[in-house]
Design a protein around this motif. Sequence first.
Motif, PDB file in Angstrom:
ATOM      1  N   LYS A   7      60.472  15.430  74.984  1.00  0.00           N
ATOM      2  CA  LYS A   7      61.415  14.829  74.039  1.00  0.00           C
ATOM      3  C   LYS A   7      62.584  14.180  74.778  1.00  0.00           C
ATOM      4  O   LYS A   7      62.988  13.053  74.460  1.00  0.00           O
ATOM      5  CB  LYS A   7      61.927  15.879  73.059  1.00  0.00           C
ATOM      6  CG  LYS A   7      62.832  15.302  71.994  1.00  0.00           C
ATOM      7  CD  LYS A   7      63.221  16.349  70.978  1.00  0.00           C
ATOM      8  CE  LYS A   7      64.085  15.704  69.883  1.00  0.00           C
ATOM      9  NZ  LYS A   7      64.435  16.676  68.851  1.00  0.00           N
ATOM     10  N   ARG A  10      61.382  10.969  76.489  1.00  0.00           N
ATOM     11  CA  ARG A  10      61.102   9.948  75.470  1.00  0.00           C
ATOM     12  C   ARG A  10      62.394   9.336  74.954  1.00  0.00           C
ATOM     13  O   ARG A  10      62.528   8.114  74.858  1.00  0.00           O
ATOM     14  CB  ARG A  10      60.299  10.573  74.321  1.00  0.00           C
ATOM     15  CG  ARG A  10      59.988   9.605  73.197  1.00  0.00           C
ATOM     16  CD  ARG A  10      59.211  10.269  72.085  1.00  0.00           C
ATOM     17  NE  ARG A  10      59.888  11.395  71.465  1.00  0.00           N
ATOM     18  CZ  ARG A  10      60.888  11.288  70.575  1.00  0.00           C
ATOM     19  NH1 ARG A  10      61.359  10.104  70.242  1.00  0.00           N
ATOM     20  NH2 ARG A  10      61.427  12.369  70.032  1.00  0.00           N
ATOM     21  N   LYS A  16      60.369   5.939  70.257  1.00  0.00           N
ATOM     22  CA  LYS A  16      60.075   6.795  69.107  1.00  0.00           C
ATOM     23  C   LYS A  16      58.751   7.490  69.402  1.00  0.00           C
ATOM     24  O   LYS A  16      57.981   7.066  70.262  1.00  0.00           O
ATOM     25  CB  LYS A  16      59.955   5.948  67.845  1.00  0.00           C
ATOM     26  CG  LYS A  16      61.267   5.282  67.477  1.00  0.00           C
ATOM     27  CD  LYS A  16      61.114   4.460  66.234  1.00  0.00           C
ATOM     28  CE  LYS A  16      62.479   3.837  65.915  1.00  0.00           C
ATOM     29  NZ  LYS A  16      62.424   2.886  64.856  1.00  0.00           N
ATOM     30  N   GLN A  17      58.482   8.546  68.656  1.00  0.00           N
ATOM     31  CA  GLN A  17      57.225   9.275  68.865  1.00  0.00           C
ATOM     32  C   GLN A  17      56.029   8.347  68.719  1.00  0.00           C
ATOM     33  O   GLN A  17      55.086   8.414  69.507  1.00  0.00           O
ATOM     34  CB  GLN A  17      57.119  10.449  67.893  1.00  0.00           C
ATOM     35  CG  GLN A  17      58.058  11.578  68.227  1.00  0.00           C
ATOM     36  CD  GLN A  17      57.947  12.748  67.264  1.00  0.00           C
ATOM     37  OE1 GLN A  17      57.353  12.642  66.196  1.00  0.00           O
ATOM     38  NE2 GLN A  17      58.544  13.886  67.636  1.00  0.00           N
ATOM     39  N   ASP A  28      50.985   9.986  66.754  1.00  0.00           N
ATOM     40  CA  ASP A  28      52.396  10.358  66.792  1.00  0.00           C
ATOM     41  C   ASP A  28      52.588  11.801  66.316  1.00  0.00           C
ATOM     42  O   ASP A  28      53.506  12.491  66.741  1.00  0.00           O
ATOM     43  CB  ASP A  28      53.269   9.380  66.007  1.00  0.00           C
ATOM     44  CG  ASP A  28      52.827   9.168  64.580  1.00  0.00           C
ATOM     45  OD1 ASP A  28      51.641   9.345  64.272  1.00  0.00           O
ATOM     46  OD2 ASP A  28      53.693   8.808  63.756  1.00  0.00           O
ATOM     47  N   ILE A  31      52.294  13.967  69.358  1.00  0.00           N
ATOM     48  CA  ILE A  31      53.540  13.957  70.139  1.00  0.00           C
ATOM     49  C   ILE A  31      54.544  14.920  69.503  1.00  0.00           C
ATOM     50  O   ILE A  31      55.182  15.715  70.201  1.00  0.00           O
ATOM     51  CB  ILE A  31      54.145  12.532  70.225  1.00  0.00           C
ATOM     52  CG1 ILE A  31      53.226  11.579  70.983  1.00  0.00           C
ATOM     53  CG2 ILE A  31      55.540  12.567  70.838  1.00  0.00           C
ATOM     54  CD1 ILE A  31      53.119  11.808  72.462  1.00  0.00           C
ATOM     55  N   GLY A  32      54.673  14.872  68.191  1.00  0.00           N
ATOM     56  CA  GLY A  32      55.584  15.765  67.478  1.00  0.00           C
ATOM     57  C   GLY A  32      55.232  17.229  67.705  1.00  0.00           C
ATOM     58  O   GLY A  32      56.115  18.064  67.917  1.00  0.00           O
ATOM     59  N   GLU A  35      56.269  18.255  71.194  1.00  0.00           N
ATOM     60  CA  GLU A  35      57.720  18.444  71.288  1.00  0.00           C
ATOM     61  C   GLU A  35      58.184  19.725  70.594  1.00  0.00           C
ATOM     62  O   GLU A  35      59.173  20.322  71.000  1.00  0.00           O
ATOM     63  CB  GLU A  35      58.444  17.223  70.728  1.00  0.00           C
ATOM     64  CG  GLU A  35      58.292  16.005  71.627  1.00  0.00           C
ATOM     65  CD  GLU A  35      59.022  14.773  71.118  1.00  0.00           C
ATOM     66  OE1 GLU A  35      59.656  14.829  70.036  1.00  0.00           O
ATOM     67  OE2 GLU A  35      58.974  13.739  71.808  1.00  0.00           O
TER      68      GLU A  35
END
Length: 144
Positions: A7, A10, A16-17, A28, A31-32, A35
């Motif tokens: 995070k 990035r 952004k994700q 995405d 990715i979330g 994180e």
Amino acid sequence: MFGSRLKMLREEKGLKQKDLAKIIGISDRTIGMYEQGRREPDFETLIKIADHFGVTTDYLLGRTDNPRGMIVSNKENEKFNQYLPEELRKGDVQIEIEKEPHESLQLSEEELKFLAKEFYKEFITRGGFEYVEKLKKESQTKKD
């Protein structure tokens, strides 16, 4: 550790994700989850993320706080440099390896040769001196 570092990297890049997901080739949502610490990447994805941000996988995984290198003693650093190809030892490029006198890897000659060879392969893969110049410019921009 991985999620918070991902995070941070990035956000430092202003991504952004969904932007990072597109670059890496995953969703995405994934990715979330990374994180949030709810999911971990496979090796291939971890390497893609490290390459994209120009950091080591050890840094992403929290094994070191040095994003781009390894900890060796001054003596080991000198030996390491002697095994590099001549083109990397001359010119104005300096290879910086973080030094912590109380934490030395105590590398053998063979290990130093291997690391030099692997470093050189990585150096060429990333674009050689053009990549170094790009990193210098990025570093200077961050300082300004």
